[in-house]
Design a protein around this motif. Sequence first.
Motif, mmCIF file in Angstrom:
data_model
loop_
_atom_site.group_PDB
_atom_site.id
_atom_site.type_symbol
_atom_site.label_atom_id
_atom_site.label_comp_id
_atom_site.label_asym_id
_atom_site.label_seq_id
_atom_site.Cartn_x
_atom_site.Cartn_y
_atom_site.Cartn_z
ATOM 1 N N ILE A 97 1.156 -1.491 -0.078
ATOM 2 C CA ILE A 97 -0.638 -0.231 -0.009
ATOM 3 C C ILE A 97 0.672 1.384 -0.129
ATOM 4 C CG2 ILE A 97 -1.855 1.491 1.109
ATOM 5 C CD1 ILE A 97 -2.170 -1.183 3.103
ATOM 6 N N PHE A 98 1.159 2.162 -0.934
ATOM 7 C CA PHE A 98 1.495 3.269 -1.173
ATOM 8 C C PHE A 98 1.590 4.136 -0.502
ATOM 9 C CE2 PHE A 98 2.316 0.185 -4.758
ATOM 10 C CZ PHE A 98 4.473 0.505 -4.346
ATOM 11 N N GLN A 99 2.373 5.334 -0.307
ATOM 12 C CA GLN A 99 1.444 6.065 0.651
ATOM 13 C C GLN A 99 1.464 7.634 -0.248
ATOM 14 O OE1 GLN A 99 5.586 7.982 2.115
ATOM 15 N NE2 GLN A 99 5.159 10.095 3.182
ATOM 16 N N ASP A 100 0.958 7.561 -1.777
ATOM 17 C CA ASP A 100 0.063 8.454 -2.323
ATOM 18 C C ASP A 100 -0.642 8.136 -2.942
ATOM 19 O OD1 ASP A 100 -1.113 10.501 -3.000
ATOM 20 O OD2 ASP A 100 0.704 11.787 -3.922
ATOM 21 N N MET A 159 -11.065 7.498 0.145
ATOM 22 C CA MET A 159 -11.737 6.145 -0.449
ATOM 23 C C MET A 159 -10.779 5.634 -1.260
ATOM 24 S SD MET A 159 -14.824 6.151 0.630
ATOM 25 C CE MET A 159 -16.012 5.436 -0.859
ATOM 26 N N LYS A 160 -9.820 6.934 -2.285
ATOM 27 C CA LYS A 160 -8.795 5.968 -2.843
ATOM 28 C C LYS A 160 -8.108 5.553 -1.727
ATOM 29 C CE LYS A 160 -7.240 10.710 -4.967
ATOM 30 N NZ LYS A 160 -8.381 11.323 -4.537
ATOM 31 N N GLN A 161 -7.400 5.961 -1.047
ATOM 32 C CA GLN A 161 -6.275 5.254 -0.076
ATOM 33 C C GLN A 161 -7.453 3.734 0.214
ATOM 34 O OE1 GLN A 161 -3.497 4.243 0.344
ATOM 35 N NE2 GLN A 161 -3.404 5.874 1.841
ATOM 36 N N ARG A 162 -8.925 3.681 0.551
ATOM 37 C CA ARG A 162 -9.821 2.265 0.669
ATOM 38 C C ARG A 162 -9.515 1.517 -0.911
ATOM 39 N NH1 ARG A 162 -13.542 2.416 4.686
ATOM 40 N NH2 ARG A 162 -14.162 4.614 5.368
ATOM 41 N N VAL A 163 -8.925 1.671 -1.574
ATOM 42 C CA VAL A 163 -9.161 1.557 -3.998
ATOM 43 C C VAL A 163 -8.029 1.173 -2.962
ATOM 44 C CG1 VAL A 163 -9.215 1.483 -6.077
ATOM 45 C CG2 VAL A 163 -10.759 2.845 -4.403
ATOM 46 N N VAL A 164 -6.791 1.435 -2.989
ATOM 47 C CA VAL A 164 -5.925 0.756 -2.511
ATOM 48 C C VAL A 164 -5.523 -0.086 -2.208
ATOM 49 C CG1 VAL A 164 -3.247 1.817 -2.258
ATOM 50 C CG2 VAL A 164 -4.874 3.118 -3.616
ATOM 51 N N PRO A 181 0.056 4.672 5.137
ATOM 52 C CA PRO A 181 -1.385 4.745 4.950
ATOM 53 C C PRO A 181 -1.753 6.234 5.206
ATOM 54 C CG PRO A 181 -0.933 3.079 6.075
ATOM 55 C CD PRO A 181 0.198 3.634 6.244
ATOM 56 N N THR A 182 -1.836 6.479 6.185
ATOM 57 C CA THR A 182 -2.459 7.729 6.909
ATOM 58 C C THR A 182 -2.662 8.806 6.352
ATOM 59 O OG1 THR A 182 -2.112 6.377 8.970
ATOM 60 C CG2 THR A 182 -4.258 5.170 8.417
ATOM 61 N N THR A 183 -1.072 9.015 6.453
ATOM 62 C CA THR A 183 -0.268 10.308 5.558
ATOM 63 C C THR A 183 -1.379 11.289 5.538
ATOM 64 O OG1 THR A 183 2.008 9.717 6.621
ATOM 65 C CG2 THR A 183 2.109 11.299 5.950
ATOM 66 N N ALA A 184 -1.483 11.305 4.827
ATOM 67 C CA ALA A 184 -2.728 12.288 3.844
ATOM 68 C C ALA A 184 -4.344 12.411 4.590
ATOM 69 C CB ALA A 184 -1.968 12.068 2.637
ATOM 70 N N LEU A 185 -4.880 11.397 4.831
ATOM 71 C CA LEU A 185 -6.409 11.256 5.822
ATOM 72 C C LEU A 185 -6.455 12.592 6.955
ATOM 73 C CD1 LEU A 185 -6.875 8.093 5.532
ATOM 74 C CD2 LEU A 185 -6.248 9.526 3.566
ATOM 75 N N ASP A 186 -6.994 12.824 6.900
ATOM 76 C CA ASP A 186 -7.696 13.744 8.698
ATOM 77 C C ASP A 186 -7.850 12.475 9.409
ATOM 78 O OD1 ASP A 186 -10.535 12.896 8.823
ATOM 79 O OD2 ASP A 186 -11.408 13.820 6.449
ATOM 80 N N VAL A 187 -7.924 12.996 10.980
ATOM 81 C CA VAL A 187 -8.113 11.762 11.155
ATOM 82 C C VAL A 187 -8.708 10.851 11.820
ATOM 83 C CG1 VAL A 187 -6.333 13.700 13.501
ATOM 84 C CG2 VAL A 187 -8.817 14.112 13.284
ATOM 85 N N THR A 188 -10.329 11.207 10.872
ATOM 86 C CA THR A 188 -11.596 10.834 11.217
ATOM 87 C C THR A 188 -10.974 10.086 10.645
ATOM 88 O OG1 THR A 188 -13.351 12.578 12.266
ATOM 89 C CG2 THR A 188 -14.319 10.947 11.014
ATOM 90 N N ILE A 189 -10.738 10.063 9.173
ATOM 91 C CA ILE A 189 -11.355 9.218 7.894
ATOM 92 C C ILE A 189 -9.756 7.763 8.461
ATOM 93 C CG2 ILE A 189 -10.241 8.984 5.617
ATOM 94 C CD1 ILE A 189 -12.992 9.721 6.510
ATOM 95 N N GLN A 190 -8.559 8.706 9.532
ATOM 96 C CA GLN A 190 -6.978 8.014 9.356
ATOM 97 C C GLN A 190 -7.864 6.546 10.394
ATOM 98 O OE1 GLN A 190 -3.600 9.646 10.996
ATOM 99 N NE2 GLN A 190 -3.753 8.836 12.616
ATOM 100 N N ALA A 191 -8.538 6.839 11.606
ATOM 101 C CA ALA A 191 -9.327 5.840 12.646
ATOM 102 C C ALA A 191 -9.590 4.968 11.270
ATOM 103 C CB ALA A 191 -10.132 6.959 13.097
ATOM 104 N N GLN A 192 -10.908 4.766 10.792
ATOM 105 C CA GLN A 192 -11.264 4.829 10.037
ATOM 106 C C GLN A 192 -10.447 3.469 9.461
ATOM 107 O OE1 GLN A 192 -14.267 6.871 7.656
ATOM 108 N NE2 GLN A 192 -15.529 7.011 9.489
ATOM 109 N N VAL A 193 -9.730 4.043 8.464
ATOM 110 C CA VAL A 193 -8.636 3.676 7.615
ATOM 111 C C VAL A 193 -7.992 1.880 8.581
ATOM 112 C CG1 VAL A 193 -7.187 3.440 6.050
ATOM 113 C CG2 VAL A 193 -8.487 4.357 5.281
ATOM 114 N N LEU A 194 -7.460 2.447 9.860
ATOM 115 C CA LEU A 194 -7.070 1.907 10.699
ATOM 116 C C LEU A 194 -7.347 0.898 11.104
ATOM 117 C CD1 LEU A 194 -4.492 4.072 12.397
ATOM 118 C CD2 LEU A 194 -3.577 2.460 10.582
ATOM 119 N N ASP A 195 -9.102 0.772 11.552
ATOM 120 C CA ASP A 195 -10.074 -0.276 11.784
ATOM 121 C C ASP A 195 -9.989 -1.170 11.336
ATOM 122 O OD1 ASP A 195 -10.100 0.959 14.470
ATOM 123 O OD2 ASP A 195 -12.064 2.241 14.214
ATOM 124 N N MET A 196 -10.659 -0.888 9.864
ATOM 125 C CA MET A 196 -10.657 -1.959 8.399
ATOM 126 C C MET A 196 -9.418 -2.531 8.382
ATOM 127 S SD MET A 196 -10.940 -0.480 4.173
ATOM 128 C CE MET A 196 -9.871 0.043 4.275
#
Length: 328
Positions: A97-100, A159-164, A181-196
């Motif tokens: 999973i790439f950074q950007d 959503m792009k991060q979810r696609v990746v 994987p969560t560097t460019a995301l706001d804290v709310t979306i970051q928490a969702q992506v980490l949980d997923m």
Amino acid sequence: MSEEFLKINNLVVEYSSGGQIVQAVNGVDLTVKKGKTLGLVGETGAGKTTIAKSILRILPTPPAKIQKGEIFLDGEDLLKLPEKEMMKVRGNKIAMIFQDPMTALNPTMTVGDQISEVVLQHNDYTKQQAQERTIEMLELVGIASVRYMDYPHQFSGGMKQRVVIAMALACNPELILADEPTTALDVTIQAQVLDMMRELREKFNTSMILITHDLGVVAETCDDVAVIYAGEIVEYGTLAHIFRNPQHPYTLGLFGSLPKLDDDSKRLSPIHGLPPDPTNLPDGCKFAPRCPECKGECAKNPAMVEIEPGHFVRCCKFAAGQSKRGGV
């Protein structure tokens, strides 16, 4: 005890640039257990991404070159595999999973077609089966199937991060390399992506290397932690070892630079100075020029010392009277 799934021995990677040699990774030893997550923590330029790309063997050659080392995945040395065999490993056994996410996605293809391409590459599927698998993966990461034909620019950053992530997990890889994987995301979306990511890891018993400089993300996600400085691991242990009993001055500096809710200090305590020039690394301890505890013995390059079972530190203050190991 979980079995050793990925084992890196004495990895050395160098880049050639303008007639100079950039020493990016200097004798790294790592172990990732089956179904566990290892966090790679350190400042920008410490060599974290280079380690991940070395595992996948996708470093740009030239200028990069793996000078020596071994990378065993489930007992097989990846560095000795022919490129044709390595193509089967990428995406199938190991995914990244790439950074950007925007640069990782092709802007001229729909997200569905991009994920289907991965599925068709590594499985004996018909186009219909690949499409069904793609829709399944999109829904798994919380994206409606009707967005199969949308292009990357039609998605938000999260959503792009979810696609990746869906693309990385499409072939049920045994190891995921997650590069911030969560560097460019706001804290709310970051928490969702980490949980997923945590739920998917538990569902598929997938091992993961999480590259980050965010200690909060490490605390939420990782089982083991390796702190990297100037291409070397300076402290290694379980999450409890690193967070409850940090010992290397660099690790202490990272924690000291974090804001604390129960502290009335008006200023943070940064690590003074800058990381060393990788084309001209200092002799001895690489952190010595910035270390508040630097002494005369720091002119020697310290070995990794096991200060408690499973907890290793590369520091001269532990060099005497302790059991030593060259790797972890």
